[in-house]
Design a protein around this motif. Structure first.
Motif, PDB file in Angstrom:
ATOM      1  N   UNK A 146       8.583 124.765  36.204  1.00 30.66           N
ATOM      2  CA  UNK A 146       8.958 125.506  37.322  1.00 30.66           C
ATOM      3  C   UNK A 146       9.144 126.805  37.049  1.00 30.66           C
ATOM      4  N   UNK A 147       8.531 127.724  37.831  1.00 30.40           N
ATOM      5  CA  UNK A 147       8.497 129.184  37.831  1.00 30.40           C
ATOM      6  C   UNK A 147       7.420 129.660  36.791  1.00 30.40           C
ATOM      7  N   UNK A 148       6.720 128.576  36.085  1.00 29.07           N
ATOM      8  CA  UNK A 148       5.759 129.083  35.160  1.00 29.07           C
ATOM      9  C   UNK A 148       4.548 129.003  35.860  1.00 29.07           C
ATOM     10  N   UNK A 149       4.051 129.813  36.372  1.00 30.86           N
ATOM     11  CA  UNK A 149       2.843 129.754  37.132  1.00 30.86           C
ATOM     12  C   UNK A 149       1.539 130.142  36.506  1.00 30.86           C
ATOM     13  N   UNK A 150       1.479 130.766  35.230  1.00 35.27           N
ATOM     14  CA  UNK A 150       0.563 131.099  34.349  1.00 35.27           C
ATOM     15  C   UNK A 150       0.625 130.732  32.881  1.00 35.27           C
ATOM     16  N   UNK A 151      -0.260 130.067  32.444  1.00 37.99           N
ATOM     17  CA  UNK A 151      -0.491 129.776  31.181  1.00 37.99           C
ATOM     18  C   UNK A 151      -1.691 130.635  30.340  1.00 37.99           C
ATOM     19  N   UNK A 152      -1.155 131.803  29.641  1.00 36.17           N
ATOM     20  CA  UNK A 152      -2.460 132.606  29.259  1.00 36.17           C
ATOM     21  C   UNK A 152      -2.820 132.320  27.705  1.00 36.17           C
ATOM     22  N   UNK A 153      -4.130 131.730  27.471  1.00 36.01           N
ATOM     23  CA  UNK A 153      -4.682 131.478  26.241  1.00 36.01           C
ATOM     24  C   UNK A 153      -5.606 132.488  25.709  1.00 36.01           C
ATOM     25  N   UNK A 154      -5.536 133.314  24.852  1.00 42.64           N
ATOM     26  CA  UNK A 154      -6.566 134.334  24.436  1.00 42.64           C
ATOM     27  C   UNK A 154      -7.853 133.540  24.187  1.00 42.64           C
ATOM     28  N   UNK A 155      -8.883 134.511  24.696  1.00 39.36           N
ATOM     29  CA  UNK A 155     -10.387 133.934  24.303  1.00 39.36           C
ATOM     30  C   UNK A 155     -10.558 134.081  22.745  1.00 39.36           C
ATOM     31  N   UNK A 156     -11.332 133.024  22.331  1.00 32.22           N
ATOM     32  CA  UNK A 156     -11.746 133.305  20.538  1.00 32.22           C
ATOM     33  C   UNK A 156     -13.157 133.958  20.689  1.00 32.22           C
ATOM     34  N   UNK A 157     -13.662 134.462  19.550  1.00 31.49           N
ATOM     35  CA  UNK A 157     -14.997 135.128  19.338  1.00 31.49           C
ATOM     36  C   UNK A 157     -15.783 133.881  19.336  1.00 31.49           C
ATOM     37  N   UNK A 158     -17.311 134.275  19.368  1.00 30.40           N
ATOM     38  CA  UNK A 158     -18.272 133.286  19.120  1.00 30.40           C
ATOM     39  C   UNK A 158     -18.062 131.840  18.523  1.00 30.40           C
ATOM     40  N   UNK A 159     -17.665 132.092  17.247  1.00 32.03           N
ATOM     41  CA  UNK A 159     -17.512 131.085  16.374  1.00 32.03           C
ATOM     42  C   UNK A 159     -16.459 130.139  16.612  1.00 32.03           C
ATOM     43  N   UNK A 160     -15.444 130.696  17.649  1.00 29.90           N
ATOM     44  CA  UNK A 160     -14.367 129.873  17.989  1.00 29.90           C
ATOM     45  C   UNK A 160     -13.532 129.515  16.878  1.00 29.90           C
ATOM     46  N   UNK A 161     -13.390 130.620  15.857  1.00 34.84           N
ATOM     47  CA  UNK A 161     -12.422 130.298  14.680  1.00 34.84           C
ATOM     48  C   UNK A 161     -11.174 130.734  14.956  1.00 34.84           C
ATOM     49  N   UNK A 171      -1.324 130.488  12.143  1.00 35.22           N
ATOM     50  CA  UNK A 171      -0.158 131.386  12.686  1.00 35.22           C
ATOM     51  C   UNK A 171      -0.632 132.519  13.274  1.00 35.22           C
ATOM     52  N   UNK A 172      -1.910 132.306  13.753  1.00 29.35           N
ATOM     53  CA  UNK A 172      -2.437 133.811  14.743  1.00 29.35           C
ATOM     54  C   UNK A 172      -1.779 133.324  15.982  1.00 29.35           C
ATOM     55  N   UNK A 173      -1.582 134.030  16.709  1.00 27.54           N
ATOM     56  CA  UNK A 173      -1.315 134.024  18.310  1.00 27.54           C
ATOM     57  C   UNK A 173      -2.362 133.247  19.180  1.00 27.54           C
ATOM     58  N   UNK A 174      -1.905 132.176  19.648  1.00 29.85           N
ATOM     59  CA  UNK A 174      -2.886 131.172  20.559  1.00 29.85           C
ATOM     60  C   UNK A 174      -2.609 131.645  21.973  1.00 29.85           C
ATOM     61  N   UNK A 175      -1.614 132.199  22.361  1.00 29.54           N
ATOM     62  CA  UNK A 175      -1.330 132.548  23.889  1.00 29.54           C
ATOM     63  C   UNK A 175       0.057 132.489  24.067  1.00 29.54           C
ATOM     64  N   UNK A 176       0.474 132.709  25.443  1.00 31.84           N
ATOM     65  CA  UNK A 176       1.942 132.912  25.808  1.00 31.84           C
ATOM     66  C   UNK A 176       1.896 132.536  27.367  1.00 31.84           C
TER      67      UNK A 176
END
Length: 299
Positions: free
Chosen positions: A225-240, A244-249
């Protein structure tokens, strides 16, 4: 709700955000009508987000931080351009991978609960039994993830409170295998809404990861509720990605991350004990939660 703080070995009662409103929405007939028609609808969260992203909302940051005990020593409180800017604040420093790569770390600052995944691919989350197919949106068409690898494993539920950082991390080095967005409703993820089967009905992003040390890991970010947006960061071509790197917010509101692991990861006894007693465990990003079993073949 009583929370166990691992860092101090003490218990505290969490200050509930919007508790009176939630009790009205989920505990009364007029509230449930409003819930069904307005409050849990994604458009309502998007409408609310307009204010939270406006400069007018910046004045709400300091009172909110004082009320919910948010430590802002790493920032000048006037730095935030809006309430959403504060809510999505980044961690002050990047996290280093665990010295022991076989240690499974916390992926967020959150209140954690653990549940055993049964051999029939069901999991009892907060006394509500879900199938893994429900959690992941697998419709049995054969093009979804192989959920059998999680039989006998663990389901970790990270509930982010409004005072937590709303950023989340990858647990290990690895490769993104697949990712899918599942539209849905936006019920609160607090226990009061358990009967609504929120982890199967709410909007969520489901990612299947092939990790270097824990094998297949599934991460599902669940909107609330009140969370209308999940933001996952795009990964480069190899998708590696790296540990503990940031996945999203998440944008405004509390929300949840559901993580599935296979049976070759053993989690700490105190986490199981507190969950069995009906208590959530306060954990920090990168905090060790368990370890890959010796001689396991999940690499």
């Amino acid at each position: 709700m009583t929370i166990y703080d691992r860092s101090t070995g003490t218990y505290f009662t969490e200050q509930e955000y919007g508790g009176g409103l939630l009790r009205f929405l989920y505990g009364s007939v007029p509230g449930r009508i409003l819930l069904r028609t307005v409050a849990a609808a994604p458009w309502f969260s998007r409408l609310r987000a307009r204010y939270q992203k406006s400069s007018r909302s910046a004045k709400d940051v300091i009172p909110f931080a004082e009320q919910y005990g948010v430590d802002l020593t790493a920032w000048d409180g006037t730095h935030f351009r809006s309430f959403n800017d504060f809510f999505t604040r980044q961690f002050p420093e990047p996290f280093s991978p665990p010295e022991d790569p076989d240690v499974f770390p916390s992926v967020a600052e959150a209140r954690l609960s653990l549940y055993a995944i049964e051999e029939d691919l069901t999991v009892p989350i907060k006394e509500t039994v879900y199938t893994l197919a429900e959690l992941t949106g697998d419709r049995g068409t054969g093009d979804g993830p192989d959920l059998s690898v999680f039989a006998g494993g663990t389901c970790l539920v990270f509930r982010l409170a409004v005072s937590d950082y709303h950023r989340y991390l990858y647990p290990d080095d690895g490769e993104l295998v697949s990712s899918v967005h599942l539209p849905g409703q936006l019920h609160t993820v607090r226990p009061i809404a358990a009967k609504y089967r929120v982890y199967a009905r709410n909007t969520r992003d489901v990612s299947v990861l092939k990790t270097d040390h824990f094998g297949a890991v599934l991460m599902a970010e669940v909107g609330a509720m009140l969370v209308g947006h999940i933001v996952n960061h795009p990964l480069p071509g190899a998708r590696r990605f790296t540990a503990l790197s940031e996945k999203g917010f998440f944008e405004f509101g509390g929300s949840t991350i559901v993580v599935l692991t296979g049976p070759d990861v053993r989690f700490d006894d105190d986490l199981w004990r507190e969950t069995a007693l009906g208590r959530e465990i306060k954990v920090k990003p990168g905090e060790p939660l368990g370890k890959r079993l010796p001689d396991s073949d999940c690499k």
